[in-house]
Scaffold this motif. Structure first.
Motif, mmCIF file in Angstrom:
data_model
loop_
_atom_site.group_PDB
_atom_site.id
_atom_site.type_symbol
_atom_site.label_atom_id
_atom_site.label_comp_id
_atom_site.label_asym_id
_atom_site.label_seq_id
_atom_site.Cartn_x
_atom_site.Cartn_y
_atom_site.Cartn_z
ATOM 1 N N ALA A 3 31.535 51.951 39.499
ATOM 2 C CA ALA A 3 32.722 52.075 38.377
ATOM 3 C C ALA A 3 31.842 52.214 37.348
ATOM 4 O O ALA A 3 30.799 51.178 36.811
ATOM 5 N N PRO A 4 32.508 52.284 36.395
ATOM 6 C CA PRO A 4 31.355 51.990 34.751
ATOM 7 C C PRO A 4 31.865 50.815 33.969
ATOM 8 O O PRO A 4 31.839 50.737 33.190
ATOM 9 N N PHE A 5 32.749 49.960 34.379
ATOM 10 C CA PHE A 5 33.025 48.539 33.932
ATOM 11 C C PHE A 5 33.163 47.544 35.845
ATOM 12 O O PHE A 5 32.410 47.490 36.252
ATOM 13 N N ALA A 6 33.361 46.312 35.005
ATOM 14 C CA ALA A 6 32.633 44.803 36.393
ATOM 15 C C ALA A 6 34.552 44.158 36.023
ATOM 16 O O ALA A 6 34.323 43.721 34.729
ATOM 17 N N LEU A 7 35.451 44.364 37.122
ATOM 18 C CA LEU A 7 35.863 43.237 37.165
ATOM 19 C C LEU A 7 35.566 42.145 37.004
ATOM 20 O O LEU A 7 34.175 40.900 37.375
ATOM 21 N N GLN A 8 36.362 41.264 36.261
ATOM 22 C CA GLN A 8 35.657 39.713 36.290
ATOM 23 C C GLN A 8 36.054 38.411 37.054
ATOM 24 O O GLN A 8 35.759 37.771 37.332
ATOM 25 N N ARG A 9 37.658 39.009 37.939
ATOM 26 C CA ARG A 9 38.402 38.152 38.436
ATOM 27 C C ARG A 9 39.783 38.864 39.041
ATOM 28 O O ARG A 9 40.348 39.397 37.730
ATOM 29 N N ILE A 10 40.758 37.912 39.729
ATOM 30 C CA ILE A 10 41.799 38.916 39.797
ATOM 31 C C ILE A 10 42.467 37.415 38.571
ATOM 32 O O ILE A 10 42.663 36.917 39.165
ATOM 33 N N HIS A 11 43.291 38.500 37.433
ATOM 34 C CA HIS A 11 44.017 38.054 37.032
ATOM 35 C C HIS A 11 45.512 37.303 37.602
ATOM 36 O O HIS A 11 45.537 36.080 37.357
#
Length: 182
Positions: A3-11
């Motif tokens: 993906a062209p982004f990175a998940l930080q955590r589950i909000h």
């Protein structure tokens, strides 16, 4: 593909509840969560439809948030009757086996029926239900670094075999044999 982004955590993770106040009280009392905030609206912001709701948020620790919606104008909540009750659940991690046993004693002292501890090879867990019928699990990790590495190595092999046979692959049969080592 990456993906062209990175998940930080589950909000946050959101579920429905029968009664917001009762739900907040349960999670504070039974699991020590901190009630942090709420939104109450008559119109759904994303769709604009009239559907009054109360949306409550509980801090689970570690930056994790559990949320619930009370929806008084919707039909009474239920669950997916085609899915066994043990499948859909929320699992929270506790520090160790002593904490798991302390949690079991605490919950039973509140009159909550608790199943377990159950041995899962790399973790032990207990199970119980919240007042809304959501199944909850508390788990503590007990696996070794070698066991976790072996499971990660086997994951694609097991998934492929499952996709073809729809039967449990035996590649990690050691997992549920207490005392076995990978």
């Amino acid at each position: 593909m990456t993906a062209p982004f990175a998940l930080q955590r589950i909000h946050h993770v959101a579920y429905r509840c029968r009664e917001a106040k009762e739900t907040v009280s349960f999670y504070e009392r039974a699991l020590g969560m901190r009630y942090t905030n709420a939104f109450a609206e008559d119109y759904v912001p994303s769709t604009g439809e009239f559907d009054p709701y109360m949306h409550v948020f509980l801090d689970c620790g570690g930056g994790n948030v559990l949320a619930f919606f009370e929806l008084p104008n919707q039909p009474q909540m239920g669950r997916d009757e085609n899915t066994p009750a043990w499948v859909q659940h929320l699992a929270f991690e506790v520090q160790d086996e002593a904490a798991l046993l302390a949690a079991k004693t605490h919950l039973e002292g509140l009159g909550i029926e608790v199943l377990g501890p159950t041995y899962h090879g790399i973790f032990r867990s207990i199970y119980f239900f919240d007042p809304n019928g959501h199944r909850l699990e508390l788990a503590c990790n007990i696996g070794s670094a070698d066991q976790y590495a072996e499971l990660e190595r086997l994951a694609p092999i097991m998934l492929q075999e499952w996709s073809v046979t729809k039967r449990a692959p035996k590649h990690a049969s050691w997992l549920h044999q207490e005392g076995a080592v990978a």
